[in-house]
Design a protein around this motif. Structure first.
Motif: not given
Ligand SMILES: Cc1cc2nc3c(=O)[nH]c(=O)nc-3n(C[C@H](O)[C@H](O)[C@H](O)COP(=O)(O)OP(=O)(O)OC[C@H]3O[C@@H](n4cnc5c(N)ncnc54)[C@H](O)[C@@H]3O)c2cc1C
Length: 446
Positions: A38-46, A48-55
């Motif tokens: 749980g508490n998980f998110i996928a990220r690509g090449l980063g 996106s400009y802000a907190d879309q792929a941070t956790n």
């Protein structure tokens, strides 16, 4: 799974930073283990400009090692690949065979998973629509550990909700994509210099028959010159129309860029004076293009310099991109540009275009005008963007969540009243809220 690797991550704007545990899965089982906890998110090449792929203090699974091509139908141009494949990798392999991705954003360094999660758009949005239009289906790892296929006919709610779904519904593992047949990797383009906003809007109409269209607006022009800039339009070049020198190698690939900003530049480098000079240079370059231009320069001019985002210094920057309906749009654009000119927040790059019909649930684009503005992060910026948000909302518009860094939940909910429909789908597929991210928490989407 033991989590020891804690990394400070940010989006392309280097704002905000947050410390997450990172893993780099190479096999599906690793994703499954991580999702189970749980508490998980996928990220690509980063990109996106802000907190879309941070956790913050939770886990981020970086998808870029899941980048295998799985099947290629050379007759139909249909590619099945893992979601960590980037547009650059697709272009490198398939452009020499006469195929390009159907939808290209302003950088080729985005993964297929990221392109779906933000339902990205390109310069031909008014003709091609957003990324959803080139995705036939994808497979996704759900919160319960199951892997299912989603398409327009199978798990259709899941399919649609993932476009603009910010990765909060599962890990996209593979996708089946329609590529576009090309005769050459060149575009035939035309640039139109405009003196102000009236001329810009008139030029957009006059050249609306071109498939690709985007404008650069001088961010520091004021008064009668507000909206001054250069509109660039173009179409794919056929083999017959290429000049003989280019006909020799019509499917030429891009060269790898060697230029880069090696470290964060000091904050004072970008100020009103330097931005004025940079705008003059951009205006000159935009206005003196060659008639035939390679896709690399046509689609991805910013990729010429790696890590150009460091030019804003350690304080970072945001990209504020909104879309507003065309009716009444001219006055809203004028109001926003005047507010920016008076704000003291020095904008750098302003990119303007007209968008076509929208689709999806949290997907950003809809028919109207979109303006993207880069602002260095300063003390008064949030208070200022909140004022802009109100103007955008009153005009019936909304912000691009793939770039947003500052929206508050109440404003988000007014801009995207359909969020309840999306949340019902989230509840169906992720009832325990296993997929979370910093933007998910900020906008109360997880
Ligand atoms: C220079 C530049 C120009 C740009 N131009 C445009 C443009 O013209 N049009 C446009 O629309 N966008 C544009 N963008 C934004 C960019 O296209 C999007 O942010 C894109 O989503 C980035 O992809 P990524 O692989 O870097 O994803 P990331 O930024 O790493 O992640 C983006 C989102 O995708 C999710 N995600 C990533 N992989 C997966 C996966 N496998 N499964 C589920 N979710 C996943 C993440 O959780 C996150 O929510 C631009 C960005 C830059 C830096």
């Amino acid at each position: 799974m033991s989590l020891t690797q804690q990394e400070t991550l940010a989006g392309w704007g280097n704002y905000p930073f947050s410390s997450s545990y990172t893993i780099h899965p190479t096999e599906v089982q690793e994703w499954q283990q991580a999702v189970q906890q749980g508490n998980f998110i996928a990220r690509g090449l980063g990109r996106s400009y802000a907190d879309q792929a941070t956790n913050k203090n939770h886990v981020v699974g970086i998808a870029t090692k899941m980048n295998r091509f799985l099947h290629w139908d050379a007759q139909q141009g249909i590619l099945q690949c893992e979601a960590g494949v980037s547009l650059e990798e697709i272009i490198t392999v398939f452009a020499p065979q006469g195929w390009l991705p159907m939808i290209c954003p302003g950088t080729k360094f985005v993964t297929i998973g990221g392109a779906i999660a933000n339902d990205i758009h390109g310069k031909a949005h008014h003709v091609d629509g957003s990324f959803m239009n080139c995705v036939l289906s994808f497979t996704i790892l759900l919160a319960n550990g199951e892997i299912v296929t989603a398409s327009r006919t199978e798990n259709a709610d899941l399919f649609i909700a993932n476009f603009g779904g910010l990765g909060l519904l599962g890990v996209i593992l593979t996708a089946t994509l329609q590529l576009r047949k090309i005769e050459t990797t060149y575009f035939r383009q035309q640039s139109v210099k405009v003196k102000n906003l009236d001329e810009m809007l008139a030029a957009l109409e006059k050249y609306a028959h071109y498939n690709y269209s985007v404008a650069w607006i001088d961010s520091l022009a004021k008064g009668d010159q507000l909206g001054r800039g250069v509109l660039t339009v173009g179409n794919a070049a056929s083999l017959a129309e290429l000049p003989p020198a280019l006909q020799q190698k019509p499917l030429q690939l891009h060269k790898k860029s060697v230029l880069q900003v090696p470290f964060f530049l000091p904050g004072f480098v970008l100020n009103n004076f330097t931005v004025r000079i940079l705008n003059k240079v951009i205006g000159f370059v935009q206005n003196s293009p060659k008639e035939f231009i390679h896709y690399e320069k046509f689609f991805f001019p910013l990729d010429a310099i790696h890590h150009w985002n460091r030019g804003y210094g350690k304080r970072g920057f945001i990209q504020y991109q909104f879309v507003i309906p065309e009716a009444g749009g001219e006055q809203t654009l004028r109001t926003i540009m005047e507010m920016i000119a008076k704000s003291g927040c020095t904008p750098f790059l302003n990119v303007f275009k007209k968008m076509g019909q929208g689709q999806g649930i949290l997907s950003f684009p809809f028919a109207g005008y979109t303006l993207a503005i880069d602002f260095p992060v300063t003390k008064g910026l949030k208070a200022f963007t909140e004022k802009l948000d109100k103007v955008v909302l009153d005009a019936g518009g909304r912000l691009y969540l793939g770039k947003d860094a500052m929206l508050e939940p109440a404003m988000f909910q007014q801009m995207y009243p359909q969020f309840t429909e999306w949340l019902a789908i989230k509840q169906k597929y992720d009832p325990e809220n296993k997929f979370t991210s910093d933007i998910g928490r900020r906008l109360q989407l997880s």
